[in-house]
Structures are given as structure tokens and as C-alpha cells.
Design a protein around this motif. Structure first.
Motif, short mmCIF file in Angstrom:
data_model
loop_
_atom_site.label_atom_id
_atom_site.label_comp_id
_atom_site.label_asym_id
_atom_site.label_seq_id
_atom_site.Cartn_x
_atom_site.Cartn_y
_atom_site.Cartn_z
N ALA A 144 0.88 -1.09 0.09
CA ALA A 144 0.06 -0.07 0.14
C ALA A 144 0.84 1.42 0.09
O ALA A 144 0.57 2.26 -0.82
CB ALA A 144 -1.01 -0.02 1.30
N LEU A 145 2.02 1.40 0.54
CA LEU A 145 2.84 2.37 0.78
C LEU A 145 3.49 2.62 -0.41
O LEU A 145 3.64 3.82 -0.79
CB LEU A 145 3.92 2.21 2.02
N VAL A 146 4.09 1.49 -1.17
CA VAL A 146 4.64 1.59 -2.48
C VAL A 146 3.56 2.27 -3.47
O VAL A 146 3.89 3.14 -4.29
CB VAL A 146 5.08 0.38 -2.99
N ALA A 147 2.31 1.73 -3.31
CA ALA A 147 1.11 2.40 -4.33
C ALA A 147 1.09 3.82 -4.12
O ALA A 147 0.66 4.62 -4.97
CB ALA A 147 0.18 1.47 -4.05
N MET A 148 1.35 4.36 -2.81
CA MET A 148 0.91 5.63 -2.43
C MET A 148 2.28 6.33 -2.73
O MET A 148 2.23 7.64 -2.53
CB MET A 148 0.70 5.85 -1.06
N ARG A 149 3.49 5.88 -3.09
CA ARG A 149 4.76 6.32 -3.56
C ARG A 149 5.15 7.11 -2.12
O ARG A 149 5.85 8.32 -2.28
CB ARG A 149 4.65 7.28 -4.54
N LEU A 150 5.00 6.34 -0.97
CA LEU A 150 5.58 6.88 0.28
C LEU A 150 6.90 6.09 0.51
O LEU A 150 6.79 4.89 1.38
CB LEU A 150 4.69 6.86 1.39
N GLY A 151 8.22 6.46 0.33
CA GLY A 151 9.40 5.83 0.58
C GLY A 151 9.71 6.08 2.06
O GLY A 151 9.25 6.67 2.66
N PRO A 152 10.77 5.28 2.38
CA PRO A 152 11.20 5.33 3.78
C PRO A 152 11.82 6.59 4.10
O PRO A 152 11.76 6.97 5.35
CB PRO A 152 12.50 4.19 3.83
N ARG A 153 11.97 7.47 3.25
CA ARG A 153 12.49 8.82 3.43
C ARG A 153 11.80 10.05 3.51
O ARG A 153 12.02 11.07 3.42
CB ARG A 153 13.78 9.05 2.54
N SER A 154 10.21 9.68 3.30
CA SER A 154 9.29 10.53 3.14
C SER A 154 8.81 11.32 4.26
O SER A 154 8.33 12.47 4.15
CB SER A 154 8.06 9.89 2.55
N GLY A 155 9.12 10.72 5.42
CA GLY A 155 9.14 11.63 6.72
C GLY A 155 7.67 10.97 7.35
O GLY A 155 7.16 11.65 8.27
N SER B 110 10.07 4.18 8.67
CA SER B 110 10.20 5.59 8.20
C SER B 110 10.11 6.42 9.47
O SER B 110 8.94 6.37 10.18
CB SER B 110 9.29 5.86 7.22
N PRO B 111 11.25 6.90 10.34
CA PRO B 111 11.24 7.48 11.34
C PRO B 111 10.32 8.66 11.54
O PRO B 111 10.52 9.41 10.72
CB PRO B 111 12.74 7.48 12.10
N PRO B 112 9.65 8.98 12.57
CA PRO B 112 8.98 10.35 12.80
C PRO B 112 9.91 11.42 12.72
O PRO B 112 11.36 11.40 13.16
CB PRO B 112 8.29 10.31 13.93
N ARG B 113 9.63 12.55 12.03
CA ARG B 113 10.53 13.65 12.11
C ARG B 113 10.48 14.31 13.17
O ARG B 113 9.65 14.17 14.29
CB ARG B 113 9.93 14.62 11.10
N GLU B 114 11.53 15.19 13.54
CA GLU B 114 11.67 15.72 14.82
C GLU B 114 10.73 16.91 15.12
O GLU B 114 10.09 17.35 16.35
CB GLU B 114 13.11 16.37 14.93
#
Length: 119
Positions: free
Chosen positions: A21-32, A87-91
Motif C-alpha cells: 500500500a505504501l509503495v502504491a502511495m509512493r511513500l518511501g522510507p525517507r518520506s518522513g 520511516s522514523p518520525p520527524r523531529e
């Protein structure tokens, strides 16, 4: 961490379904967008805006954690072999995945899976 305040969590099993689902949404691990992998349960937790997780309730392979639920998150930015942030949460203020987009892609994947099973 308490769910339902800063975010709801959508738990997806198996983890591969959530990743698709994330790939289909184009949300990679560096997307935040915060995404947590639980390797013990083979679940993926996608953090969505608080109060919106209910939109995903009732979908196959999905469980929603909202007000009244707790989610054990890694103490470090990356985690451990048992559970880690894909994908870790942003600060700063966390980007959260839109629940409507996530449910749309999960439904599409379920339809595709059913069609493949019938063929």
C-alpha cells in the motif's frame, strides 16, 4: 505511547500488504511519514491523523489503534530487530499518512488479490 492524541495507528497484517500500500502511495522510507514494522507480529503500523483511523476499521487485515490504546514504539530513532521505524518520525511536526488514501490503496490491493484468487 498513547494513541488517539497526536495520531491514530493503523495496524496492517501481513506487513507485506502494508508495504505494498505504501509503495502504491509512493511513500518511501525517507518520506518522513512515520511507519513502524513489528517483526514479531508481522504487522506494519502506519500513523494517521488522530480521530481518522476509524475510516480503516472493518477492512480485512486491518486493526485500528485510537483513543484508549497504547502502541509500544522503539526508544531510539531506529529501533531493534523486533521492531523498527521503516520511516522514523520527524523531529518537527510529524507528517501523517492520510487515512482516506491508505484505505483506498488497501481496498484496491484486496480487490486485486480476490481477482487473482478467482483466476
Amino acid at each position: 505511547m498513547a494513541c488517539g492524541r497526536a495520531w491514530d495507528a493503523v495496524a496492517i497484517t501481513p506487513m507485506s500488504l502494508g508495504l505494498d500500500a505504501l509503495v502504491a502511495m509512493r511513500l518511501g522510507p525517507r518520506s518522513g511519514y512515520p511507519v513502524l514494522a513489528d517483526h514479531i507480529r508481522s504487522q506494519l503500523y502506519v500513523l494517521v491523523p488522530p480521530g481518522t483511523g476509524a475510516a480503516a476499521a472493518g477492512l480485512p487485515a486491518v486493526r485500528v489503534l485510537s483513543a484508549g490504546h497504547q502502541l509500544l514504539v522503539p526508544a531510539t530513532r531506529h529501533g531493534s530487530p523486533a521492531a523498527h521505524w521503516i520511516s522514523p518520525p520527524r523531529e518537527a511536526a510529524a507528517l501523517l499518512v492520510r487515512t482516506d488514501r491508505l484505505t483506498h490503496h488497501l481496498r484496491a490491493l484486496a480487490r486485486d488479490s480476490q481477482k487473482a484468487a478467482v483466476s
